[in-house]
Motif scaffolding. Structure first.
Motif, short mmCIF file in Angstrom:
data_model
loop_
_atom_site.label_atom_id
_atom_site.label_comp_id
_atom_site.label_asym_id
_atom_site.label_seq_id
_atom_site.Cartn_x
_atom_site.Cartn_y
_atom_site.Cartn_z
N MET A 24 -17.98 29.67 -71.02
CA MET A 24 -17.60 30.66 -72.02
C MET A 24 -18.35 31.97 -71.80
N ARG A 27 -16.99 33.83 -68.74
CA ARG A 27 -15.71 34.48 -69.03
C ARG A 27 -15.94 35.81 -69.74
N GLN A 28 -16.86 35.81 -70.68
CA GLN A 28 -17.17 37.04 -71.40
C GLN A 28 -17.83 38.06 -70.48
N CYS A 64 -23.77 29.91 -76.65
CA CYS A 64 -23.02 30.83 -75.81
C CYS A 64 -23.56 32.26 -75.92
N ASP A 65 -23.89 32.68 -77.13
CA ASP A 65 -24.36 34.05 -77.30
C ASP A 65 -25.68 34.29 -76.58
N TRP A 153 -11.54 42.94 -75.21
CA TRP A 153 -11.79 41.54 -74.81
C TRP A 153 -12.61 40.93 -75.94
N PRO A 154 -12.00 40.16 -76.78
CA PRO A 154 -12.73 39.66 -77.95
C PRO A 154 -13.93 38.80 -77.59
N PHE A 155 -15.09 39.21 -78.06
CA PHE A 155 -16.31 38.43 -77.87
C PHE A 155 -16.16 37.19 -78.73
N ILE A 156 -16.16 36.04 -78.12
CA ILE A 156 -15.73 34.83 -78.80
C ILE A 156 -16.83 34.15 -79.60
N ALA A 157 -17.69 33.44 -78.95
CA ALA A 157 -18.60 32.52 -79.65
C ALA A 157 -19.89 33.18 -80.07
#
Length: 171
Positions: A24, A27-28, A64-65, A153-157
């Motif tokens: 994840m 990908r970011q 993830c962050d 690009w949406p920052f997800i987790a």
């Protein structure tokens, strides 16, 4: 180590969890790198070099962050070295050309805030600058870009859970 202290199933689950967190975060990072370089090939090469350096150290990947923050730090070092080497750069991809109007510190902040949807203060923590400095850069970006839109690009987790000060370890 005696076998009675080895829990192979626990280790297997830990590795699988780490792999998911890393996937994840990578990908970011790839989305961020594309904003910085405006070229998929160059972005992918930089992310690959970053990942090689990142994995050379033994890390425990739980969040993830936090993983993204560490990857970003390595990426910025790799990118700064790559920028010193003379290379002919292809024209930026049309969708990402707006980023190339900005200086590198502005591109980094724009990629995180305008592209990733992260707050200015969180982006400041990730980039190692003060929130006030980040606000000034953000204002300059808006003035330079005017009506030019940047791809998102949406920052997800965990973006809202990340503490830019590095004191937050829970997620």
């Amino acid at each position: 180590m005696p076998d009675e202290y080895v829990d192979l199933e626990y280790d297997l689950h830990r590795v699988e969890a780490s792999r998911g967190v890393l996937e994840m975060a990578v990908r970011q990072l790839r989305a961020f790198a594309l904003c910085i370089t405006a070229n998929r090939t160059e972005a992918d090469e930089l992310v690959e070099d970053t990942l090689m350096l990142f994995l050379a150290e033994d890390r425990i990947l739980r969040e993830c962050d936090r993983c993204f923050a560490e990857l970003l730090e390595v990426f910025r070092r790799v990118h700064s070295r790559a920028a010193l080497m003379p290379a002919s750069r292809p024209a930026p991809e049309h969708l990402y050309a707006g980023y190339m109007q900005l200086a590198l510190p502005e591109r980094e902040l724009a990629a995180l805030v305008m592209g990733g949807g992260i707050s200015v203060s969180t982006a400041a923590g990730l980039l190692g600058i003060s929130p006030a400095q980040a606000e000034c850069i953000h204002d300059a970006i808006r003035c330079k870009l005017g009506a030019v839109s940047l791809p998102e690009w949406p920052f997800i987790a965990g973006a809202s859970e990340y503490s830019g000060s590095g004191t937050d370890g829970t997620g």
